[in-house]
Design an enzyme around this catalytic site. Sequence first.
Site, PDB file in Angstrom:
ATOM      1  N   LYS A   1       0.837  -1.186   0.000  1.00  0.00           N
ATOM      2  CA  LYS A   1       0.000   0.000   0.000  1.00  0.00           C
ATOM      3  C   LYS A   1       0.881   1.248   0.000  1.00  0.00           C
ATOM      4  O   LYS A   1       2.058   1.111   0.347  1.00  0.00           O
ATOM      5  CB  LYS A   1      -0.956  -0.014   1.182  1.00  0.00           C
ATOM      6  CG  LYS A   1      -0.260   0.138   2.551  1.00  0.00           C
ATOM      7  CD  LYS A   1      -1.202   0.588   3.598  1.00  0.00           C
ATOM      8  CE  LYS A   1      -1.208   2.070   3.766  1.00  0.00           C
ATOM      9  NZ  LYS A   1      -0.263   2.615   4.756  1.00  0.00           N
TER      10      LYS A   1
ATOM     11  N   HIS B   1      -7.108  -0.465   5.539  1.00  0.00           N
ATOM     12  CA  HIS B   1      -7.188  -1.102   6.865  1.00  0.00           C
ATOM     13  C   HIS B   1      -8.596  -1.017   7.482  1.00  0.00           C
ATOM     14  O   HIS B   1      -9.179  -2.013   7.862  1.00  0.00           O
ATOM     15  CB  HIS B   1      -6.195  -0.459   7.839  1.00  0.00           C
ATOM     16  CG  HIS B   1      -4.767  -0.518   7.384  1.00  0.00           C
ATOM     17  ND1 HIS B   1      -4.301  -1.466   6.514  1.00  0.00           N
ATOM     18  CD2 HIS B   1      -3.691   0.251   7.688  1.00  0.00           C
ATOM     19  CE1 HIS B   1      -3.006  -1.278   6.307  1.00  0.00           C
ATOM     20  NE2 HIS B   1      -2.615  -0.232   7.002  1.00  0.00           N
TER      21      HIS B   1
HETATM   22  C1  BG6 Z   1       0.399   1.452   8.125  1.00  0.00           C
HETATM   23  C2  BG6 Z   1       0.338   2.950   8.159  1.00  0.00           C
HETATM   24  O1  BG6 Z   1      -0.189   0.951   6.960  1.00  0.00           O
HETATM   25  O2  BG6 Z   1      -0.289   0.942   9.249  1.00  0.00           O
HETATM   26  C3  BG6 Z   1       0.947   3.479   9.433  1.00  0.00           C
HETATM   27  O3  BG6 Z   1       1.045   3.478   7.045  1.00  0.00           O
HETATM   28  C4  BG6 Z   1       0.288   2.845  10.625  1.00  0.00           C
HETATM   29  O4  BG6 Z   1       0.851   4.884   9.513  1.00  0.00           O
HETATM   30  C5  BG6 Z   1       0.268   1.334  10.479  1.00  0.00           C
HETATM   31  O5  BG6 Z   1       1.017   3.215  11.768  1.00  0.00           O
HETATM   32  C6  BG6 Z   1      -0.557   0.706  11.565  1.00  0.00           C
HETATM   33  O6  BG6 Z   1      -0.341  -0.669  11.556  1.00  0.00           O
HETATM   34  P1  BG6 Z   1      -0.442  -1.516  12.879  1.00  0.00           P
HETATM   35  O7  BG6 Z   1      -0.244  -2.917  12.427  1.00  0.00           O
HETATM   36  O8  BG6 Z   1       0.612  -1.012  13.802  1.00  0.00           O
HETATM   37  O9  BG6 Z   1      -1.820  -1.234  13.387  1.00  0.00           O
END
Ligand code: BG6
Length: 514
Positions: free
Chosen positions: A171, A263
């Site tokens: 992404k 996400h």
């Molecule tokens: C990433 C984002 O895709 O996901 C980040 O670019 C973010 O900014 C991260 O911190 C969060 O992932 P996780 O697994 O820590 O919730």
Amino acid sequence: MNRHPQLSSPAPGRPGDSCVMVIFGATGNLTQLKLLPALYNLARAKLLSPKFALIGTSFEPQDEGLFRERMVKAVKNYSDQELDQGEFDQETLDWIAERIYFIAGDVRDPEFYAALKARCAEVRKIHEIEDNHFYYLATLPSLFGEIIRQLGEAGMASEEGGHWRRVIIEKPFGYDLASAQELNTDIKKVLRERQIYRIDHYLGKETVQNILVMRFANSIFEPVWNRRYIDHVQITAAESVGVGQRGPYYEDAGAVRDMVPHHLFQLLSLTTMEPPVSFGADAVRDEQAKVLRAVQIPSPEDVLSKMARGQYGEGKVAGEAVPGYRQEAHVAPESGTETFVAMKLMIDNWRWADVPFYLRTGKRMSARSTEIVIQFRRAPLILFRNTAIEQLTTNRLVIHIQPKEGISLQFGAKVPGPVMKLGAVKMDFDYSDYFGSTPDTGYERLLLDCMIGDATLFQRADMVEAGWSIIQPALDVWKALPPRSFPNYAAGSWGPQEADELLERDGRQWINLT
Ligand code: BG6
């Protein structure tokens, strides 16, 4: 009777096919923090084919030996908790190290692909690897289209003689709806959809995968999983960290692009989709895409009244003073980039009509917590007419995604004593209590799935485009109306007041569980 090939998923637990993995952008953080440790964990679990090799590529020249050394160090540093106790498996590490190669070059230069192709052939020969390849694009997103075009021109993307070629794309997939559509059109000139693996690391998280199991492997949830019983749903992905050193990327992306179309919408679609006819890739993704297409696209007025944006100012996180976003490295002193977003979405289908979905995500919030809260309707009040309304509990199911992984259910119980008094009690299921913890970077399952050809946990073109369609109005309206109130929440808080007001207008409030 044979099952339709598309409707059956590959047998669980089988190791990846014999293949060469090529990482573009291999000197970046992702390779060290996630990919190498994940490969090590797969190798330890005997899920990597004995006939496997990795070729890293990057623009910057680097000595192959040094690259290999850095990768070995990365495995030691980031693979799993056991490593802290010095218990890592030297044999596996040596085995991996023998299979790491490196080649530098400019991804815009056709000659680089000729050299890479020759290197792949050499490496295959050394380790007797089948002619299967997957290319992991961990470069700047602006290069994705170009790399795939060049792979096509160099004849490195076509599948011949029963061998496969797959491409994993990191992404962000696109910058907005138009650019995502354009990228999809471009890459489909070279690849078939089944060769494309658009990665979303949220789908590598155990509890995210568990949403489907919880919903569809149990008979008690699905009958109440609808507008008749559910009052509303809250999806929160709160982070306590700030942007750190990622200012240059984040300034341009902002919280919406960074977190929402992939996400948060993965969490939304898994929570709301209809039961798929199987766990096959297309069956699951058909239902995810369908429900995303049923989300009402916000009008410009909705953006103003049903969405809220924020940017953190200075504050305290876990007792420590931290700077505001505008004081972070590589961030403009007057930056208008949002670091928080909240929105109310409605889904236009029979299951979810009139049930609001409140989503929020932000940096430098009070705690790190990703959770889905299913808030059930209040029971009819007839029996408890004389009980104060605040004492009447509602049922609430919470899917904890991180840092705690588990599920909890809140329900009402009588408080012991001579008078009829109600209290809320909770049943908790904690993943690690039951199953212990396994070494996991979140990328193991996704890499393995690519190596066995199961795209269920990857985003399909229509899902990506449906996601961008939902947020495009916010991108447009917010671009036209630069924020005037930034910074509007203190680091270490639960976000701006506008986000609280969004729910208060509906007589509800955010449930902050941590
Ligand atoms: C990433 C984002 O895709 O996901 C980040 O670019 C973010 O900014 C991260 O911190 C969060 O992932 P996780 O697994 O820590 O919730």
